[in-house]
Structures are given as C-alpha cells and as structure tokens.
Design an enzyme around this catalytic site. Sequence first.
Site, PDB file in Angstrom:
ATOM      1  CG  HIS A 208      -1.714   1.263   1.375  1.00 31.79           C
ATOM      2  ND1 HIS A 208      -3.086   1.289   1.265  1.00 31.79           N
ATOM      3  CD2 HIS A 208      -1.338   2.545   1.607  1.00 31.79           C
ATOM      4  CE1 HIS A 208      -3.508   2.540   1.414  1.00 31.79           C
ATOM      5  NE2 HIS A 208      -2.468   3.322   1.637  1.00 31.79           N
ATOM      6  NE  ARG A 292     -10.214  10.354   5.855  1.00 35.73           N
ATOM      7  CZ  ARG A 292      -9.247   9.489   6.152  1.00 35.73           C
ATOM      8  NH1 ARG A 292      -8.156   9.918   6.734  1.00 35.73           N
ATOM      9  NH2 ARG A 292      -9.346   8.218   5.840  1.00 35.73           N
TER      10      ARG A 292
HETATM   11  P1  ADP Z   1      -6.206   6.708   7.235  1.00 33.14           P
HETATM   12  O1  ADP Z   1      -6.170   6.419   5.781  1.00 33.14           O
HETATM   13  O2  ADP Z   1      -6.087   8.146   7.578  1.00 33.14           O
HETATM   14  O3  ADP Z   1      -5.329   5.820   7.994  1.00 33.14           O
HETATM   15  P2  ADP Z   1      -8.357   5.202   8.342  1.00 33.14           P
HETATM   16  O4  ADP Z   1      -8.978   4.338   7.323  1.00 33.14           O
HETATM   17  O5  ADP Z   1      -7.509   4.599   9.388  1.00 33.14           O
HETATM   18  O6  ADP Z   1      -7.674   6.385   7.585  1.00 33.14           O
HETATM   19  O7  ADP Z   1      -9.483   6.040   9.053  1.00 33.14           O
HETATM   20  C1  ADP Z   1      -9.185   7.072   9.940  1.00 33.14           C
HETATM   21  C2  ADP Z   1     -10.267   7.163  10.955  1.00 33.14           C
HETATM   22  O8  ADP Z   1     -11.503   7.455  10.344  1.00 33.14           O
HETATM   23  C3  ADP Z   1     -10.477   5.876  11.723  1.00 33.14           C
HETATM   24  O9  ADP Z   1     -10.841   6.245  13.025  1.00 33.14           O
HETATM   25  C4  ADP Z   1     -11.636   5.213  11.005  1.00 33.14           C
HETATM   26  O10 ADP Z   1     -12.348   4.403  11.897  1.00 33.14           O
HETATM   27  C5  ADP Z   1     -12.427   6.420  10.562  1.00 33.14           C
HETATM   28  N1  ADP Z   1     -13.113   6.238   9.277  1.00 33.14           N
HETATM   29  C6  ADP Z   1     -12.542   6.046   8.083  1.00 33.14           C
HETATM   30  N2  ADP Z   1     -13.454   5.967   7.108  1.00 33.14           N
HETATM   31  C7  ADP Z   1     -14.653   6.141   7.688  1.00 33.14           C
HETATM   32  C8  ADP Z   1     -16.002   6.179   7.209  1.00 33.14           C
HETATM   33  N3  ADP Z   1     -16.300   6.034   5.930  1.00 33.14           N
HETATM   34  N4  ADP Z   1     -16.973   6.370   8.114  1.00 33.14           N
HETATM   35  C9  ADP Z   1     -16.673   6.544   9.415  1.00 33.14           C
HETATM   36  N5  ADP Z   1     -15.430   6.519   9.917  1.00 33.14           N
HETATM   37  C10 ADP Z   1     -14.433   6.320   9.081  1.00 33.14           C
HETATM   38  P1  ADP Z   2     -10.587   1.888   2.756  1.00 33.90           P
HETATM   39  O1  ADP Z   2     -11.475   2.922   2.134  1.00 33.90           O
HETATM   40  O2  ADP Z   2     -11.287   1.039   3.741  1.00 33.90           O
HETATM   41  O3  ADP Z   2      -9.295   2.467   3.229  1.00 33.90           O
HETATM   42  P2  ADP Z   2      -9.122   0.859   0.429  1.00 33.90           P
HETATM   43  O4  ADP Z   2      -9.766   0.765  -0.903  1.00 33.90           O
HETATM   44  O5  ADP Z   2      -8.186   1.985   0.638  1.00 33.90           O
HETATM   45  O6  ADP Z   2     -10.256   0.909   1.545  1.00 33.90           O
HETATM   46  O7  ADP Z   2      -8.397  -0.507   0.764  1.00 33.90           O
HETATM   47  C1  ADP Z   2      -7.885  -0.779   2.040  1.00 33.90           C
HETATM   48  C2  ADP Z   2      -6.810  -1.839   1.940  1.00 33.90           C
HETATM   49  O8  ADP Z   2      -7.336  -3.039   1.347  1.00 33.90           O
HETATM   50  C3  ADP Z   2      -5.634  -1.472   1.057  1.00 33.90           C
HETATM   51  O9  ADP Z   2      -4.662  -0.744   1.773  1.00 33.90           O
HETATM   52  C4  ADP Z   2      -5.117  -2.821   0.614  1.00 33.90           C
HETATM   53  O10 ADP Z   2      -4.349  -3.410   1.631  1.00 33.90           O
HETATM   54  C5  ADP Z   2      -6.387  -3.621   0.466  1.00 33.90           C
HETATM   55  N1  ADP Z   2      -6.908  -3.588  -0.916  1.00 33.90           N
HETATM   56  C6  ADP Z   2      -7.845  -2.758  -1.399  1.00 33.90           C
HETATM   57  N2  ADP Z   2      -8.099  -2.991  -2.701  1.00 33.90           N
HETATM   58  C7  ADP Z   2      -7.282  -4.004  -3.061  1.00 33.90           C
HETATM   59  C8  ADP Z   2      -7.060  -4.738  -4.275  1.00 33.90           C
HETATM   60  N3  ADP Z   2      -7.749  -4.479  -5.403  1.00 33.90           N
HETATM   61  N4  ADP Z   2      -6.135  -5.724  -4.260  1.00 33.90           N
HETATM   62  C9  ADP Z   2      -5.441  -6.013  -3.144  1.00 33.90           C
HETATM   63  N5  ADP Z   2      -5.605  -5.380  -1.976  1.00 33.90           N
HETATM   64  C10 ADP Z   2      -6.514  -4.384  -1.924  1.00 33.90           C
HETATM   65 MG    MG Z   3      -7.911   3.433   2.064  1.00 31.42          MG
END
Ligand code: ADP
Ligand code: ADP
Ligand code: MG
Length: 465
Positions: A208, A292
């Site tokens: 990632h 954000r």
């Molecule tokens: P980052 O990419 O900044 O690491 P995270 O996926 O860890 O983001 O999310 C950061 C914070 O926001 C976490 O506390 C997660 O639980 C919260 N969060 C992320 N996406 C959402 C969403 N779609 N709705 C509510 N909370 C979210």
């Molecule tokens: P979120 O909105 O919950 O952060 P992401 O789309 O950023 O979701 O995906 C979160 C994680 O899931 C990525 O960091 C990666 O580890 C895994 N992931 C997402 N999409 C793929 C994919 N197409 N193939 C492999 N791993 C994936």
């Molecule tokens: Mg993500």
Amino acid sequence: MFKRILIANRGEIAVRVIRACRELGIETVAVYSAADANALHRKLATRSVCIGPAKAADSYLNQTAILAAAVESGCEAIHPGYGFLSENDEFADLCAQCGLKFIGPSGEVIRKMGNKAAARALMQQAGVPVVPGSDGVLESPEQALALSEQIGYPVMIKASAGGGGRGMRRVFSPEELPAAYTAAKAEAEACFGNGELYLEKLILSPRHIEFQILADRQGHVVHLGERDCSIQRRNQKLMEESPSRALTAELRERMGQDAVRAAACCGYEGAGTIEFVLDGQGNYYFIEMNTRIQVEHPVTEMVTGRDLVREQLRIAAGLPLSFTQQEVCLMGHAIEVRVNAEDPARDFAPAPGRTEFVHFPGGCGVRVDSALYNGYETSPYYDSMVAKLIVHAPTRLAAIRRMRRVLEEFILEGYPTGAPLAHLILYHPDYLRGEYDTGFLERNLDQLLGWLREGSRPAEQEAKE
Ligand code: ADP
Ligand code: ADP
Ligand code: MG
C-alpha cells in the site's frame, strides 16, 4: 488568516489542529460529547461547547449541533479532522450555506472522489491506472460472477462508500462469490448506510503506497512524497513509513505525477491522499482518494519538514501554498506506530479503561501525538487509537533503532495496547529488510504472538543501511 475556527473532532487529531492554530494565532472552539467532558482537546482549546450525548451519531456526527456551535461562537471555519464528518459532502455543503469555510474540498469534489466506484471512472479518464474491475457499481451477484469470470479470480468486492477497511471481501472462486457479496453488502449498509458495491481484481501481495498532495485555490498542486502503509491488520494500517523501500526515484517521480494529476483533474483543494496498491512487478494502481488529513500525516511532516495542518489552514483562508514542488525535499526516514487500546492476545479485542499511568518517550527525532494524560478514562464509544509514536532519523535503520527505543521507553498502565507487538515487528527479518507487503502481519501473526507470549524475540539481524 482566520481569527477563530471550530474543530469538529476529538482525540489526538483535535489536539493536533489546536496546536497548528495556536502557532498561527487562531482561536479554537472545541466541541465535545457528554462522554468527553474531561477530554484533552476541550482543555487545550480557547473555549468549548457540548454538542450532545456520548454516541457519535448524536454528537460528533450531529451536523446541526456543530453548525449551531460554530455560528453562535463566531467561528469563520470548521476543521473536520479525519473520520466523523471529514468526508461528508452534505456537511461540507451545509457549512458553505451557513457562511462557514469547510477546511477541505467542496461538497462537489467530495462527491466526485468520495464514492470509490465513481472515483475509479474519473481516474481512468485522467489516465491514472486503476485496478481492473467493474465500471461503476454492481447491480447483482450474477453480474459480479460474469465480470469475475472475465477479469479472472481472485477478486475483491468493495463498498463504494467504504472506509476504515470495512465492507470488503476477497473472493478466490465463483463458489465463494454469492456469500461474499451478501456479507460485503450487509457490512456496507451497517457501517456506511449505503450498500453499493463494486469489484476489483485482487492484487496479490501488494504494497500500500500512498501520496500526500496539497492543492491551493490558485491552482497549484504539489505532492510530498509517499508513505508505505503495508503493515496492516484486516485492511487497517498499523505502522507507516516514509520513504518506501519499494520505490526507486524513477517510480516515485511517475507515481507522484499521477497523484498530482488525480488531484488536479477533480479541482481539488486542501490536503488529500491518493492511495495506490503496488504489485511485485512495479505496476501500481489507484485504489482511492482520501479527501482529508490522514492519521499517518506526521511521517510526511517529518521527512519534508512541512506542517500539513498549517498548509490546510492557509489554503482554506485563500492563501497560496507556501512552497513549490521543487522546494519539497525528502530528508531521512520516518516511521509511525499507531498505539491502539486493544489486546493482540485476545484477537485484538478493544480494551478501553482508566489510564493509570502514562509516560511518553522523548529525545532526538521523536514526536508523540496523543490526547492521553494520567488518569484519563478512554471511551468505548470512539476509535481505540490512543497515541501515535513517530520517529525521524537520517537512515531507515537508524529510524528502526530509534522506534525500538521509543517503544521501550513508552509506559502505559491500565489497559493493553498493540505497542509490544509493534516492537516485535521491528525485529522481524522481513521488516528489517524492507521486504513486506499487506499480507505481512497475517502471515507472521502467530509467530509474533508466540514471541509476545514467551517474552522473546528473534536474534538481532543486521539490516543494511
Ligand atoms: P487513514 O487512511 O487516515 O489511515 P483510516 O482508514 O484509518 O484512515 O481512518 C481514519 C479514521 O476514520 C479511523 O478512526 C476510522 O475508523 C475512521 N473512518 C474512516 N473511514 C470512515 C467512514 N467512511 N466512516 C466513518 N469513519 C471512518
Ligand atoms: P478503505 O477505504 O477502507 O481504506 P481501500 O480501498 O483503501 O479501503 O483498501 C484498504 C486496503 O485493502 C488497502 O490498503 C489494501 O491493503 C487492500 N486492498 C484494497 N483494494 C485491493 C485490491 N484491489 N487488491 C489487493 N488489496 C486491496
Ligand atoms: Mg484506504
């Protein structure tokens, strides 16, 4: 510059925003729930307003109460932090209607990029590589089956409104697909109130890699290098570092340019992150944009020497970026460990409790972002992250050594955290070599938990500088 802003968040990120505001001479209005009457962000802000009961839906997600607090206290802008309302297009629109500047992109831009299926289409138009998958949202499990046949298994079913690693399922064969579809849909509906799904090819053993971008209202867009966030548990990041061992200067240049193009094509404003997965052959694919500030932004601040929240505030106030792309240089190496109140030995069960004693590490190249203090009772209502430990050093090996020392110095009594597990990861040979992907933790968890139980760790291996 603004005179006074409201911070629509809590915990370490609210404290982080207050710090930037103080340095810019901006007054801060904190909002807090009934469960957060003793929270640090409330104590550090210029003033504070209670916006409702403990449940996030009634307080930190209560748009009317937050907007009323901002207007009544004479604020000019709202900083949403991360999570909560930070990626809520409707809230961004409402801010504008109330004459408040939402510190971030417009509601229209959040709509374009926040829906992950729609963002894929936009990126394709802009010539940014995306993971092979569905055009837009899936209509039925049958359509998902036909599409998966076409692109080839394994695939991943994902929620269009997804975040925080939820609402996604891996599918390795057609037999598994219907159940995965139903499970992803149910989770997406429960977590995001939106059951829309899309499909991507599952990239095997990817890293990632994400790029931090900043865009001002004068049309300048810059990137501040990458963060490697491959140490994940259930698609949630645990440790992040910058720069990534997986990128050459040439690949960084190409990915950075694509990240800038991605932000420019949607008329972006403020701080944002373009997330990619990178396969073992050097192919990278856009997966989503986070519109954000991110949890892991401090590693970028450490290697670039730039204050991202300060830039967010300046951009929102209409000022141009305070530096150009040529002036961005990456110095040394930074690592962040997220400390969550949870018990790795009990399947990472959340473990809120009273902070009997906390001691934060310090010294050269160390930064701690946290809202903890001695006696603070953590709340079961919100995120379990209680601290971020960040180090900066001239080389990756020096940063690893420094982070080991930081984790040894960190004392937290009252509840278990993932800190001892993170300490062990810093001794793992694959981590030391920088040879890890998003499957690292799952693959090595039993071994790491074994070391944790026995209080042992692998013999020190000398990593190359
Ligand atoms: P980052 O990419 O900044 O690491 P995270 O996926 O860890 O983001 O999310 C950061 C914070 O926001 C976490 O506390 C997660 O639980 C919260 N969060 C992320 N996406 C959402 C969403 N779609 N709705 C509510 N909370 C979210
Ligand atoms: P979120 O909105 O919950 O952060 P992401 O789309 O950023 O979701 O995906 C979160 C994680 O899931 C990525 O960091 C990666 O580890 C895994 N992931 C997402 N999409 C793929 C994919 N197409 N193939 C492999 N791993 C994936
Ligand atoms: Mg993500």
